[in-house]
Design a protein around this motif. Structure first.
Motif, PDB file in Angstrom:
ATOM      1  N   ASP B 310       0.814  -1.199   0.000  1.00  7.80           N
ATOM      2  CA  ASP B 310       0.000   0.000   0.000  1.00  7.80           C
ATOM      3  C   ASP B 310       0.857   1.264   0.000  1.00  7.80           C
ATOM      4  O   ASP B 310       0.617   2.210  -0.728  1.00  7.80           O
ATOM      5  N   LYS B 311       1.900   1.248   0.855  1.00  6.36           N
ATOM      6  CA  LYS B 311       2.722   2.451   1.009  1.00  6.36           C
ATOM      7  C   LYS B 311       3.696   2.630  -0.136  1.00  6.36           C
ATOM      8  O   LYS B 311       3.929   3.722  -0.599  1.00  6.36           O
ATOM      9  N   ARG B 312       4.347   1.559  -0.541  1.00  8.82           N
ATOM     10  CA  ARG B 312       5.455   1.687  -1.485  1.00  8.82           C
ATOM     11  C   ARG B 312       5.292   0.922  -2.778  1.00  8.82           C
ATOM     12  O   ARG B 312       6.208   0.865  -3.568  1.00  8.82           O
ATOM     13  N   ALA B 313       4.152   0.285  -2.987  1.00  9.54           N
ATOM     14  CA  ALA B 313       3.906  -0.452  -4.231  1.00  9.54           C
ATOM     15  C   ALA B 313       4.890  -1.594  -4.439  1.00  9.54           C
ATOM     16  O   ALA B 313       5.109  -2.038  -5.551  1.00  9.54           O
ATOM     17  N   THR B 314       5.510  -2.063  -3.387  1.00  3.34           N
ATOM     18  CA  THR B 314       6.377  -3.247  -3.524  1.00  3.34           C
ATOM     19  C   THR B 314       6.239  -4.070  -2.253  1.00  3.34           C
ATOM     20  O   THR B 314       5.912  -3.555  -1.196  1.00  3.34           O
ATOM     21  N   THR B 315       6.535  -5.351  -2.353  1.00 10.96           N
ATOM     22  CA  THR B 315       6.417  -6.181  -1.156  1.00 10.96           C
ATOM     23  C   THR B 315       7.761  -6.379  -0.475  1.00 10.96           C
ATOM     24  O   THR B 315       7.870  -7.080   0.502  1.00 10.96           O
ATOM     25  N   VAL B 316       8.802  -5.771  -1.032  1.00  6.95           N
ATOM     26  CA  VAL B 316      10.133  -5.981  -0.454  1.00  6.95           C
ATOM     27  C   VAL B 316      10.467  -4.818   0.467  1.00  6.95           C
ATOM     28  O   VAL B 316      10.395  -3.666   0.083  1.00  6.95           O
ATOM     29  N   GLU B 317      10.859  -5.152   1.707  1.00  5.00           N
ATOM     30  CA  GLU B 317      11.157  -4.099   2.681  1.00  5.00           C
ATOM     31  C   GLU B 317      12.654  -3.826   2.679  1.00  5.00           C
ATOM     32  O   GLU B 317      13.339  -4.143   3.644  1.00  5.00           O
ATOM     33  N   ASP B 318      13.149  -3.297   1.567  1.00  2.00           N
ATOM     34  CA  ASP B 318      14.602  -3.281   1.489  1.00  2.00           C
ATOM     35  C   ASP B 318      15.105  -1.959   0.977  1.00  2.00           C
ATOM     36  O   ASP B 318      15.349  -1.805  -0.207  1.00  2.00           O
ATOM     37  N   SER B 319      15.245  -0.963   1.846  1.00  2.32           N
ATOM     38  CA  SER B 319      15.747   0.319   1.370  1.00  2.32           C
ATOM     39  C   SER B 319      17.192   0.539   1.757  1.00  2.32           C
ATOM     40  O   SER B 319      17.773   1.560   1.463  1.00  2.32           O
ATOM     41  N   ASP B 320      17.799  -0.433   2.431  1.00  2.90           N
ATOM     42  CA  ASP B 320      19.213  -0.283   2.784  1.00  2.90           C
ATOM     43  C   ASP B 320      20.089  -0.679   1.614  1.00  2.90           C
ATOM     44  O   ASP B 320      19.754  -1.557   0.836  1.00  2.90           O
ATOM     45  N   LEU B 321      21.253  -0.046   1.524  1.00  2.79           N
ATOM     46  CA  LEU B 321      22.233  -0.457   0.516  1.00  2.79           C
ATOM     47  C   LEU B 321      22.849  -1.772   0.959  1.00  2.79           C
ATOM     48  O   LEU B 321      22.943  -2.060   2.140  1.00  2.79           O
ATOM     49  N   LYS B 322      23.294  -2.571  -0.027  1.00  9.20           N
ATOM     50  CA  LYS B 322      23.887  -3.854   0.344  1.00  9.20           C
ATOM     51  C   LYS B 322      25.278  -3.700   0.933  1.00  9.20           C
ATOM     52  O   LYS B 322      25.797  -4.577   1.587  1.00  9.20           O
ATOM     53  N   THR B 323      25.945  -2.550   0.642  1.00 10.87           N
ATOM     54  CA  THR B 323      27.296  -2.371   1.175  1.00 10.87           C
ATOM     55  C   THR B 323      27.223  -1.939   2.635  1.00 10.87           C
ATOM     56  O   THR B 323      26.188  -1.513   3.127  1.00 10.87           O
ATOM     57  N   LEU B 324      28.371  -2.017   3.326  1.00 10.91           N
ATOM     58  CA  LEU B 324      28.404  -1.630   4.736  1.00 10.91           C
ATOM     59  C   LEU B 324      28.145  -0.134   4.889  1.00 10.91           C
ATOM     60  O   LEU B 324      27.364   0.291   5.736  1.00 10.91           O
ATOM     61  N   HIS B 325      28.823   0.656   4.049  1.00 14.45           N
ATOM     62  CA  HIS B 325      28.563   2.090   4.083  1.00 14.45           C
ATOM     63  C   HIS B 325      27.237   2.350   3.400  1.00 14.45           C
ATOM     64  O   HIS B 325      26.968   1.814   2.331  1.00 14.45           O
ATOM     65  N   VAL B 350      29.317   9.629   4.550  1.00 11.90           N
ATOM     66  CA  VAL B 350      28.223  10.562   4.763  1.00 11.90           C
ATOM     67  C   VAL B 350      27.159   9.931   5.666  1.00 11.90           C
ATOM     68  O   VAL B 350      26.286  10.613   6.196  1.00 11.90           O
ATOM     69  N   ASP B 351      27.251   8.598   5.880  1.00 14.44           N
ATOM     70  CA  ASP B 351      26.276   7.941   6.753  1.00 14.44           C
ATOM     71  C   ASP B 351      26.685   8.025   8.214  1.00 14.44           C
ATOM     72  O   ASP B 351      26.030   7.450   9.080  1.00 14.44           O
ATOM     73  N   GLY B 352      27.787   8.758   8.540  1.00 12.97           N
ATOM     74  CA  GLY B 352      28.178   8.901   9.935  1.00 12.97           C
ATOM     75  C   GLY B 352      28.904   7.693  10.481  1.00 12.97           C
ATOM     76  O   GLY B 352      29.119   7.584  11.693  1.00 12.97           O
ATOM     77  N   GLN B 353      29.280   6.749   9.601  1.00 13.89           N
ATOM     78  CA  GLN B 353      29.952   5.554  10.098  1.00 13.89           C
ATOM     79  C   GLN B 353      31.445   5.618   9.846  1.00 13.89           C
ATOM     80  O   GLN B 353      31.893   6.220   8.877  1.00 13.89           O
ATOM     81  N   MET B 354      32.205   4.956  10.754  1.00 14.20           N
ATOM     82  CA  MET B 354      33.627   4.782  10.509  1.00 14.20           C
ATOM     83  C   MET B 354      33.850   3.274  10.488  1.00 14.20           C
ATOM     84  O   MET B 354      33.475   2.588  11.426  1.00 14.20           O
ATOM     85  N   ILE B 355      34.410   2.768   9.405  1.00 12.84           N
ATOM     86  CA  ILE B 355      34.582   1.323   9.273  1.00 12.84           C
ATOM     87  C   ILE B 355      36.067   1.029   9.110  1.00 12.84           C
ATOM     88  O   ILE B 355      36.755   1.684   8.328  1.00 12.84           O
ATOM     89  N   ILE B 356      36.550   0.057   9.877  1.00 14.56           N
ATOM     90  CA  ILE B 356      37.942  -0.352   9.776  1.00 14.56           C
ATOM     91  C   ILE B 356      37.990  -1.665   9.027  1.00 14.56           C
ATOM     92  O   ILE B 356      37.365  -2.647   9.427  1.00 14.56           O
ATOM     93  N   TRP B 357      38.704  -1.688   7.902  1.00  8.72           N
ATOM     94  CA  TRP B 357      38.773  -2.861   7.046  1.00  8.72           C
ATOM     95  C   TRP B 357      40.091  -3.580   7.312  1.00  8.72           C
ATOM     96  O   TRP B 357      41.164  -3.013   7.154  1.00  8.72           O
TER      97      TRP B 357
END
Lengths: 150, 372
Positions: B310-325, B350-357
């Motif tokens: 109803d809200k988004r015209a899709t059944t997938v609840e997936d708005s996050d990017l697949k990458t860590l950032h 820009v997401d406010g995260q600091m990731i150490i690889w």
């Protein structure tokens, strides 16, 4: 009242050109770029060798000339070549191009969008889709950032 | 595994670690510099230690000198401050850069006796400390820079400065200052080292602002990334041969050398990528460093399904990017190791995260990844 309150031409002056700090574009010598040879391309198209015609047109794109006429003629020729393909052949043609040619093709696709002719945009959208599949987003970014316009 | 730390929702524009990597200084895209200390109750947790608030406008550059433990910051307020630790508090010293536009980036020299500031005033300000006056003095490098300087980097010999600019060129200048430096020997980049001498100027032929430049660990190679989604490398030992690759990714904003021949870049694709400058003198894309594991599809209830439909015209609840950032990577530094052999790198975004690889764990988890 002052005499010249109606004078408004001063608003049309481009003051930025008089600023000494203004960024001056690299002076490219007016290259003797003549663009693709029209006869060669026409004969290739008539012979049905439109992939070769495409390569000729992309290799000889007049990038460094300041002559707008040359650029317009080259654009017309490229549009002729692009519209001569059937939709099924486009993907095969794109696969024969190398990286630089794909970038050039994308430049022409966007240039073609700027001057729409009857039915050209649909063909161009098809070319865009296939070129994007091969060149990715970087290819489109290069169309936007390259200083040499087609 | 890559450690992810979130410092809030504000983008982190720049960051810098201290020598032991237990403290980090970063700016949350405003006029403050936050200093966090690692440790605390949660392992890997970071505690806020201090907030440095001297800049009047957005902080655009932070660099922490590892040996002398001083921080230099520069900002859009046309100033730079050198911060020294005085009985637990950071005390600022103003440096007059004499620029009439914002400062954009700053770097300590390898011996930490000078630093270079790039600015929108189309010049680089090289600052050194004058003992008699107890004062930081700045000297300008102006010609032939034609537009804003976006990034600077020092050569290991403490004298050459590489700069990238929005006039689409990468340049190498001499930053030799006779008051604080000994006369440098000739390098592969040129012999004449008077201050502000232009040693070389490079461009890869396309357009695109140069976002970041860096010398390799030996100083014999210079690499830069540009807004035309390209990575370019010049090899001074190989006749100044220029090699570049125009990629199909979105443009890169930052990068760092991790060995003498490999670099990791990051940018608008939110994913660090590994490139290699191979023996044939070509820049080759090797691997993405952020390969998400296949997530199991979660069971979504029928009610949820219809709600999202109803809200988004899709059944997938997936708005996050697949990458860590989850957003653009803005800054990347070597965390453990140095440019010649890095073991860990850190990225902020820009997401406010600091990731150490961690390369060891990345090499084992990603098939075929070898960093050499």
């Amino acid at each position: 009242m002052a005499v010249n309150t109606g004078a408004k031409q001063f608003r049309k002056v481009d003051v930025d050109q008089y600023n000494e700090d203004n960024y001056q574009e690299d002076v490219i010598e007016d290259g003797l770029d003549e663009g693709p040879n029209e006869n060669e391309v026409s004969s290739l198209l008539q012979a049905g060798k439109n992939v070769d015609a495409l390569k000729v047109v992309l290799k000889n794109a007049p990038l460094s000339t300041k002559n707008q006429n040359t650029k317009d003629k080259a654009l017309q020729l490229t549009m002729r070549v692009l519209t001569s393909f059937r939709s099924a052949e486009i993907e095969k043609a794109v696969n024969t191009l190398d990286k630089l040619e794909i970038d050039m093709l994308m430049k022409y696709v966007y240039r073609g969008f700027e001057v729409p002719a009857e039915g050209s945009s649909a063909v161009l959208l098809n070319w865009h889709e296939k070129a994007y599949a091969k060149g990715g987003l970087g290819c489109i970014v290069r169309v936007l950032t390259d200083r040499k316009h087609v | 595994m890559s450690q992810v730390h979130s410092f809030g929702i504000q983008p982190i524009s720049i960051h810098s670690f201290n020598e032991n990597h237990n403290q980090i200084a970063f700016s949350p895209n405003n006029d403050e510099v936050h200093i966090y200390k690692s440790g605390g109750q949660t392992s890997g947790g970071w505690e806020k230690e201090d907030v440095l608030m001297e800049h009047g406008q957005r902080v655009t550059g932070i660099d922490w000198a590892p040996k002398s433990n001083r921080i230099v910051t520069c900002g859009a307020d046309r100033n730079a401050y050198v911060w020294t630790l005085d009985s637990g508090k950071w005390k600022p010293t103003l440096v007059i850069l004499r620029i009439n536009r914002a400062a954009t980036c700053v770097r300590w020299s390898p011996m930490e006796n000078k630093f270079a500031v790039g600015s929108g005033a189309r010049l680089i300000s090289v600052c050194y400390f004058e003992q008699e006056n107890d004062w930081w003095v700045s000297k300008h490098i102006k010609k032939p820079i034609r537009s804003t300087v976006t990034s600077v980097d020092w050569h290991p010999n403490n004298c050459l400065i590489a700069s990238g600019s929005t006039d689409f060129k990468a340049r190498i200048f001499s930053g030799y200052i006779k008051e604080v430096d000994e006369k440098p020997e000739a390098t592969a980049w040129g012999k004449k080292m008077t201050f502000a001498n232009l040693m070389n100027e490079f461009s890869n032929g396309g357009g695109g602002w140069v976002h970041a430049v860096a010398f390799s660990a030996s100083g014999d190679k210079l690499a830069w990334v540009g807004h035309d989604s390209s990575v370019s490398v010049v090899d001074a030992q190989n006749n100044m041969s220029l090699a570049f690759v125009k990629t199909e990714f979105l443009p890169f904003i930052t990068f760092t050398w991790v060995t003498e021949n490999s670099l990791v870049v990051g940018g608008h694709d939110c994913c660090p990528l590994l490139f290699n400058y191979d023996d044939t003198g070509k820049v080759v894309f090797m691997n993405k460093l952020d390969i998400p594991k296949e997530t199991q599809t979660k069971e979504i209830s029928a009610m949820k399904r219809f709600q999202t439909l109803d809200k988004r015209a899709t059944t997938v609840e997936d708005s996050d990017l697949k990458t860590l950032h989850q957003n653009t990577i803005t800054d990347m530094t070597v965390h453990t190791g140095d440019r010649g052999s890095a073991q860990k790198i850190s990225t902020t975004g820009v997401d406010g995260q600091m990731i150490i690889w961690d390369f060891k764990s990345l090499e084992s988890s990603i098939q075929g990844l070898r960093i050499s």
